[in-house]
Motif scaffolding. Structure first.
Motif, PDB file in Angstrom:
ATOM      1  N   THR A 567      31.812 120.846 -44.355  1.00  0.00           N
ATOM      2  CA  THR A 567      31.552 120.276 -45.415  1.00  0.00           C
ATOM      3  C   THR A 567      30.078 119.992 -44.394  1.00  0.00           C
ATOM      4  O   THR A 567      29.219 119.072 -44.439  1.00  0.00           O
ATOM      5  CB  THR A 567      32.335 118.943 -45.874  1.00  0.00           C
ATOM      6  N   PHE A 568      29.829 120.346 -43.205  1.00  0.00           N
ATOM      7  CA  PHE A 568      29.407 120.237 -42.292  1.00  0.00           C
ATOM      8  C   PHE A 568      27.635 120.801 -42.497  1.00  0.00           C
ATOM      9  O   PHE A 568      28.011 121.785 -43.177  1.00  0.00           O
ATOM     10  CB  PHE A 568      29.631 120.186 -40.725  1.00  0.00           C
ATOM     11  N   PHE A 570      24.462 121.593 -40.559  1.00  0.00           N
ATOM     12  CA  PHE A 570      23.684 121.553 -39.468  1.00  0.00           C
ATOM     13  C   PHE A 570      22.470 121.273 -39.702  1.00  0.00           C
ATOM     14  O   PHE A 570      21.910 120.507 -39.024  1.00  0.00           O
ATOM     15  CB  PHE A 570      24.221 123.027 -39.119  1.00  0.00           C
ATOM     16  N   LYS A 572      20.890 119.252 -41.783  1.00  0.00           N
ATOM     17  CA  LYS A 572      20.723 118.419 -42.173  1.00  0.00           C
ATOM     18  C   LYS A 572      21.125 117.002 -41.360  1.00  0.00           C
ATOM     19  O   LYS A 572      20.751 116.434 -41.040  1.00  0.00           O
ATOM     20  CB  LYS A 572      21.294 117.977 -43.605  1.00  0.00           C
ATOM     21  N   ALA A 573      21.551 117.535 -40.908  1.00  0.00           N
ATOM     22  CA  ALA A 573      22.368 116.721 -39.884  1.00  0.00           C
ATOM     23  C   ALA A 573      21.295 117.009 -37.871  1.00  0.00           C
ATOM     24  O   ALA A 573      21.461 115.591 -37.609  1.00  0.00           O
ATOM     25  CB  ALA A 573      23.904 117.206 -39.755  1.00  0.00           C
ATOM     26  N   VAL A 574      21.015 117.732 -38.006  1.00  0.00           N
ATOM     27  CA  VAL A 574      19.767 117.340 -36.867  1.00  0.00           C
ATOM     28  C   VAL A 574      18.453 117.103 -36.672  1.00  0.00           C
ATOM     29  O   VAL A 574      17.501 117.010 -36.479  1.00  0.00           O
ATOM     30  CB  VAL A 574      19.952 119.085 -35.837  1.00  0.00           C
ATOM     31  N   ALA A 576      16.987 115.098 -38.616  1.00  0.00           N
ATOM     32  CA  ALA A 576      16.920 113.458 -38.141  1.00  0.00           C
ATOM     33  C   ALA A 576      15.959 113.819 -36.427  1.00  0.00           C
ATOM     34  O   ALA A 576      15.329 113.139 -36.003  1.00  0.00           O
ATOM     35  CB  ALA A 576      17.463 112.162 -38.066  1.00  0.00           C
ATOM     36  N   GLY A 577      16.985 113.969 -35.785  1.00  0.00           N
ATOM     37  CA  GLY A 577      16.936 114.359 -33.951  1.00  0.00           C
ATOM     38  C   GLY A 577      15.766 114.673 -33.549  1.00  0.00           C
ATOM     39  O   GLY A 577      15.010 114.378 -32.897  1.00  0.00           O
ATOM     40  N   ALA A 578      15.654 116.114 -34.466  1.00  0.00           N
ATOM     41  CA  ALA A 578      14.573 116.305 -33.750  1.00  0.00           C
ATOM     42  C   ALA A 578      12.948 116.392 -34.567  1.00  0.00           C
ATOM     43  O   ALA A 578      12.555 116.174 -33.612  1.00  0.00           O
ATOM     44  CB  ALA A 578      15.129 117.996 -34.772  1.00  0.00           C
ATOM     45  N   PRO A 585      16.646 121.898 -32.380  1.00  0.00           N
ATOM     46  CA  PRO A 585      18.033 122.676 -31.700  1.00  0.00           C
ATOM     47  C   PRO A 585      18.004 123.687 -31.263  1.00  0.00           C
ATOM     48  O   PRO A 585      17.375 124.803 -31.987  1.00  0.00           O
ATOM     49  CB  PRO A 585      18.496 121.747 -32.777  1.00  0.00           C
ATOM     50  N   ASP A 588      21.452 127.028 -34.685  1.00  0.00           N
ATOM     51  CA  ASP A 588      23.225 127.166 -36.173  1.00  0.00           C
ATOM     52  C   ASP A 588      23.558 128.594 -35.725  1.00  0.00           C
ATOM     53  O   ASP A 588      24.937 128.749 -35.309  1.00  0.00           O
ATOM     54  CB  ASP A 588      23.004 125.812 -36.671  1.00  0.00           C
TER      55      ASP A 588
END
Lengths: 593, 180
Positions: A567-568, A570, A572-574, A576-578, A585, A588
């Protein structure tokens, strides 16, 4: 203002003797005046009752009819249960939003109207439906909404609207509940016997509880009678909240006398002098009529002291209004609510027949059961047990809704096949039937030759039909959402389990599931069923589990034949941090399998 | 026949699960007879020498490097086990999941009560990029087995490994899987 405020609340509290077990009534009266509970109001109630504020907040936050935020003078509660959705609740909702000018969950700036959703309000046979303050309106069409809102704005009497004419919708009367009756006949017959004989007669009739669990009524009364105590109580459970059920609505409007008759007989049999009807808040509009009927019974000597001149047989009935909580239909939660607390189920044992209301022996019976008990006094156990099947004596009221041409209440004899019933209600083309409402099972056509009875398809009375073209999986999701919403939150398997189950099920509906998710849901469902504290959790997995069992092809069609789908996301998850670091990043892609 | 190979890794966690692996005490000698260790923080081998039979992961996934490591493990391990609460359900590290990442970093490095003279959010190419939340392993790759616990006790780990290596049925006495 503030002084008036405090004074009013003090007067209400005094009216109920500052009795904390009557907190529900006090809150209902305060709510009727102010519409919501400010911290100031809560403080005044706490002072007047001499109980901590947190206890009042605890209670208020539990019931949907109570709010801790300001609400409009008129609150429109549009039911969005599954049947209502099938019948176009979404279009009606949009029409309300357009006409009122605010979204659901909001109040107009002038404080006139609040729009909010409600669970099933007992009007599935005339869906879409809504409660306007306490007045139900049904068979709503988007084009009617403008007139309704106009009437509210002009402060007209809502109960005079054409949509407020509630159809009784009693489609089929049977010999037990809806046969003609005269007030007093059943009580008179019972008083000719000793209490023990009454219990024996009920036992002989094989009457079982109509709320769903099917516990033998005679045994319940006997157990209640045999517990040593200074007081005993009779409670009539009229808190039907199972979506798609509305039989109690019809009983209370057409046969309230028979219900009170049954309660009086139960009181005589178990040795109770006090009975309470717990009427769901959604049915408050019936309260005045019911009180009038009670008054008539008092005048006729059918309630009060020395009933029908039977020395020392005293019985009184009061009606407790609820405030919107499905779980309060569970008997121990209902008792908690009656005692002025939030409606969280109790640990059992001890069962209510040992320690119920006020910790005294209490017989909690369904409305329909009490009607049957009264009729048994009138006609005899032998007569009763000839109706229905051997293991399921008598008749059952079914609340029929969904895709059928004749929705409404049917009194049928136990043992009728689903197929015959389909013809009766005009649902010949049904692709599925949800027997027992959300907590019951989803039945497929190849089981339509089976019967409605305790020994086969046992039900509390809600029967929802799904016609061709209905997306059953989406409806099972909606049923599960209902349980997530209504879980009281006390025990983890139910509170957390139902939410986890819904999350896994979402993957199935969205086509992101493999066989693993199916297996996970089965295991999780089993845990919720066996580990939950009360019937809500124990039946909450049923929509999904029984549809898996009876409609495996629906699941086969959407699950993917791969080993694993994550369900991950990548990217989207990264992101904000980027953005914060301004860096790219680790890709992936190269690591992707 | 060559001995089975084991690799281990920790992600966002306290290293407590690895301590619990070491806590099998002298049984580690038995384990050494049964298996060979490949990539692991215990022997400080940082890359897979070759594909292994069993991979053990402690901790949740909270930055881009973790995603890469985890996927590398999945690619190189026949059986992948997630051990400890952080790996299974994120546990303590996920306390940040309710706060947006930017707010989290600003509170820690710019606005916190111990910050003197402004502060700075650390940013160096050697520091992995944080994800918006901490994720449990099974949302990122397929995990074959979970050993919950904080940490799972040495006996739990030992029983699981022995069962996996010998093919005997796994047995957990009640005390090992009772968490309250």
């Amino acid at each position: 203002m503030s002084e008036d405020h405090a004074l009013f609340i003090k007067k209400v509290a005094e009216k109920y003797g500052r009795d904390p077990t009557r907190l529900m009534d006090i809150l209902l009266e305060v709510n009727a005046r102010y519409g919501w509970f400010s911290e100031e109001t809560i403080g005044h109630i706490g002072e007047a009752m001499d109980i901590p504020r947190v206890k009042i907040r605890d209670k208020i936050s539990f019931y949907t009819f109570f709010s801790q935020k300001p609400v409009g003078k008129t609150v429109i509660r549009l039911s969005n249960s599954v049947v209502e959705k099938m019948k176009g609740a979404a279009e009606v909702a949009r029409a309300f939003e357009d006409a009122v000018g605010v979204k659901f969950g909001e109040t107009t700036p002038d404080g006139a109207i609040t729009l909010t959703y409600a669970q099933c309000i007992g009007m599935s046979d005339q869906a879409p439906s809504a409660l306007i303050n306490h007045t139900p309106v049904g068979n709503l069409l988007p084009e009617d909404v403008g007139d309704i809102v106009e009437a509210i704005k002009n402060e007209e009497d809502i109960s005079q609207l054409p949509q407020a004419l509630i159809d009784v919708n009693l489609r089929r009367s049977g010999p037990v509940v809806f046969a003609p009756m005269d007030a007093g006949t059943a009580v008179r017959a019972a008083l000719k016997m000793t209490p023990e004989q009454v219990i024996d007669e009920i036992k002989k009739s094989n009457l079982r509880g109509r709320g769903g669990a099917g516990f033998p009524t005679g045994k319940k009364w006997e157990a209640c009678r045999n517990v040593k105590s200074d007081f005993r109580y009779i409670v009539c459970n009229a808190d039907e909240g199972e979506p798609g059920t509305f039989k109690d609505r019809v009983i209370m409007s057409e046969r309230a006398n028979l219900v009170f008759e049954g309660m009086t007989i139960a009181g005589y049999a178990v040795g109770a002098e006090y009975g309470i009807v717990y009427l769901r808040g959604e049915y408050e509009y019936m309260l005045e009529d019911l009180k009038r009927i009670l008054e008539e019974r008092r005048k006729k000597g059918l309630l009060g002291k020395n009933i029908l001149d039977k020395k020392d047989f005293n019985f009184a009935i009061r009606i407790q209004i609820g405030a919107g909580a499905y779980i309060c239909g569970e008997e121990s939660a209902l008792i908690e609510s009656l005692e002025g607390k939030r409606g969280a189920p109790r640990e059992r044992p001890p069962f209510p027949v040992e320690k119920g209301y006020m910790n005294r022996p209490t017989a909690v019976n369904n409305v329909e059961t009490l009607c049957a008990a009264a009729r048994i006094m009138e006609q005899g156990a032998d007569w009763f047990s000839t109706i229905g099947t051997e293991a399921s004596a008598g008749t059952k009221l079914l609340s029929v809704s969904g895709d059928c041409s004749r929705p409404g209440v049917y009194e049928i004899e136990y043992g009728i096949t689903v197929a015959r019933f389909l013809k009766m209600v005009g649902a010949e083309h049904a692709i599925a039937a949800k027997i027992g409402g959300p907590s019951g099972r989803l039945v497929a056509p190849n089981d339509f030759d089976r019967t409605i009875s305790f020994e086969d398809f046992s039900t509390g009375g809600s029967v929802i039909f799904f016609g061709p073209g209905r997306d059953l999986l989406t409806h099972m999701k909606q049923f599960t959402e209902f349980f997530v919403e209504e879980s009281c939150g006390w025990c983890t398997p139910c509170r957390v389990g139902t939410t986890l189950m819904l999350k896994e099920f979402d993957k199935i509906i969205e086509g992101r599931a493999t066989r693993t998710e199916i297996e996970n849901i089965k295991k999780l469902g089993q845990t919720i069923k066996t580990m939950s504290r009360c019937g809500l959790g124990q039946t909450a997995p049923n929509p999904i589990l029984t549809s898996m069992q009876n409609f495996p092809e629906l699941y086969e069609a959407v699950i993917k034949p791969v080993d694993y789908i994550g369900t991950f996301d990548f990217a989207k998850a990264v992101s904000a941090g980027a953005e914060i670091t301004g860096r790219k990043p680790h890709s992936d892609e190269e690591a992707n399998l | 026949m060559a001995k089975p190979l084991i690799a281990t890794q920790h992600l966002t966690s306290c290293f407590g699960c690895h301590m619990s692996i070491l806590d099998i005490d002298d049984r580690i000698l038995k384990l050494a007879k049964m298996v060979d260790f490949d990539r692991s923080p215990i022997n400080d081998i940082k890359e897979f020498t070759w594909p292994v039979d069993i991979g053990i992961i402690e901790g949740g996934v909270s930055n881009d490097e973790h995603v890469e490591i985890l996927k590398d493990f999945r690619k190189n391990c026949k059986v992948l086990i997630g051990i400890g609460s952080c790996a299974v359900a994120n546990s303590v590290p996920s306390m940040r999941n309710t706060v947006p990442l930017k707010e989290c970093l600003e509170e820690a490095y710019l606005n916190g009560p111990t910050i003197v003279d402004g502060g700075i959010i650390p940013n160096d190419e050697d520091i992995p990029i944080l994800l918006d939340k901490v994720y449990p392993l099974h949302e990122v790759v397929k995990i074959d087995y979970f050993l919950p616990g904080c940490p799972p006790s040495a006996d739990t780990i030992w029983n699981a490994l022995v069962a996996l290596l010998t093919g005997k049925e796994l047995e957990f006495p009640y005390e090992l899987i009772k968490y309250d």
